[in-house]
Write an enzyme that holds these catalytic residues in place. Sequence first.
Site, mmCIF file in Angstrom:
data_model
loop_
_atom_site.group_PDB
_atom_site.id
_atom_site.type_symbol
_atom_site.label_atom_id
_atom_site.label_comp_id
_atom_site.label_asym_id
_atom_site.label_seq_id
_atom_site.Cartn_x
_atom_site.Cartn_y
_atom_site.Cartn_z
ATOM 1 N N ASP A 81 0.816 -1.224 0.000
ATOM 2 C CA ASP A 81 0.000 0.000 0.000
ATOM 3 C C ASP A 81 0.847 1.271 0.000
ATOM 4 O O ASP A 81 0.682 2.135 0.871
ATOM 5 C CB ASP A 81 -0.933 0.008 1.215
ATOM 6 C CG ASP A 81 -1.774 -1.241 1.319
ATOM 7 O OD1 ASP A 81 -2.174 -1.760 0.268
ATOM 8 O OD2 ASP A 81 -2.024 -1.707 2.443
ATOM 9 N N GLU A 132 -10.705 0.650 -3.711
ATOM 10 C CA GLU A 132 -9.860 1.046 -2.584
ATOM 11 C C GLU A 132 -8.805 2.054 -3.018
ATOM 12 O O GLU A 132 -8.599 2.316 -4.208
ATOM 13 C CB GLU A 132 -9.158 -0.180 -1.994
ATOM 14 C CG GLU A 132 -8.179 -0.848 -2.951
ATOM 15 C CD GLU A 132 -7.422 -1.983 -2.293
ATOM 16 O OE1 GLU A 132 -6.248 -1.768 -1.922
ATOM 17 O OE2 GLU A 132 -7.989 -3.083 -2.161
#
Length: 547
Positions: A48, A204
């Site tokens: 991420d 996301e």
Amino acid sequence: MSTFRNILTLHLIYKKKIVLMIMTIVLGMQQTNAQGFKNPVLPGFHADPSVCRAGDDFYLVNSTFQYFPGVPVFHSKDLVNWEQVGNCLTRPSQVDLKGTDGNSGIYAPTIRYHEGRFYMVTTVFPSRRHFYVWTDNPASEWSEPIVIDFAIGSCDPTLFWDEGKCYFLWKEGDIKICEIDIETGKQLGEIHHLGTGLGGRYPEGPHIYRKDGYYYLLLAEGGTEHGHHVNILRSRSLFGPYEPNPANPILSHFNMKMQNSSIQGLGHADLVQAPDDSWWMICLGYRTSGYLQHVMGRETMLAPVQWADGGWPVVNGDGTLQIDMQCKTLPLVPMPQDPVREEFDYVKRDAPADSYHSLGLPMGWMSLCNPDYGKYSLTERKGFLRLRPSTTDLSETASPTFVARRQTELYFSATVLLDLSHLTEGMQAGITAYAAPLNHYDVVVERLDGKLFVKSNIRLGQTSHSEKELPLSSTHAYLRITSDKDFYYLLASSDGTNFTQLAKMEYRFLSTETIGGFTGVMLGLFTQCSQDTKGYVDIDWFDLLTN
């Protein structure tokens, strides 16, 4: 004649030094102007990624889930070479990780720079509490958390400044945005709904950028597995409606062209503009071993972006990337690398006593959950890491005495030298390839009936197996774990030269596809005991060789 020879010798030595200096300068220039780089730019479990620019410097953060300290901060001059300079979450007062595992803890941070200040915003699971911390120096300690109390739930928050206002953007079913007071985190405006992307599962990592009169909304879809990909939409208004790029997805390996690539699962991206006005994408992906399985977690990848005025961004020409990237780079500026041998010298840092940095461990070493600092010392014996056992076992979802760094390559050899003089009855110490509490391969030394033994320990879910228990003739032991990408090998030696193989285990039982979770294999050092003891283990050094 002798004098002449001396003068000639000095002349030749001087000439050789000049030639070496010229060669060094030329090689340095070649390196600075090099074309291309290798992915991943941050190998191993660096999931991420989010990136920002401050002047000529770039800063990057990653998710850390159950590991502490949380959210590493990396610095770069060229987006290719990175050095960890700090961590955002170093104190228990900033984050409570009690009982977290590879499915919980710190999710999807975003780093942003605004008017001389750095902000890192993230979510902690399972509470799903959004918060951010800030600092004027990303290599130092960060602030206490500022909680977003109106948006408990979901994840993947980011911050966006526009025309003097700060906006909080997050995912909660759909993508939402509202203005906040950056000093307090309080809601200032109404919540606007920006949609759910293009209908892929698990949208996301939303980020917004303003360019050429448009607001661009970047987000990933498809789940953070093989079908992961990146889409982009845009609008003339911050609050939409957003229209999709006809060429979506702009980044994906979930297609026939890239089906045999060792890199899969590309997504969760962030964009940044360099000082030369070029654009770049940072994203996650993973390198597979065997048939589409990976053990090192999601890694940080880099790709160039072509973004014409008023147009859509195009990633690396065709929306894919490679391990060997053949493209123009920014001028390359090498950064210090992790040493092959960690000697465990104490690193003094300007940090409060409740900061993990006060332990003096090198950057990149982490523990599980919120560790007991009293179990770790680099000062009690100079040049050694002293570990005191906890009654918490390595297989518990808690905080055992454990310190680890990431497995960064499929082929590696990790070796540790232990001084076992102060192991007490029933106490264990060792090295582990650790993927989760119920999935790890260990080489363990234990004292039983006053004698030292070494053995393997294989933990696979509810099954735990040990074999080849061998006596040790010395209070010093060399323990080793190696991998050839298909198997992990567990070995031990009394002299550091002749190693005995204790076990051989398939990589797939530590893979994310087998056990789930969001992290990767960590190479850790640990000690434990079923009862309280005054014993301890001293770790002389740790070697990590990669290929």
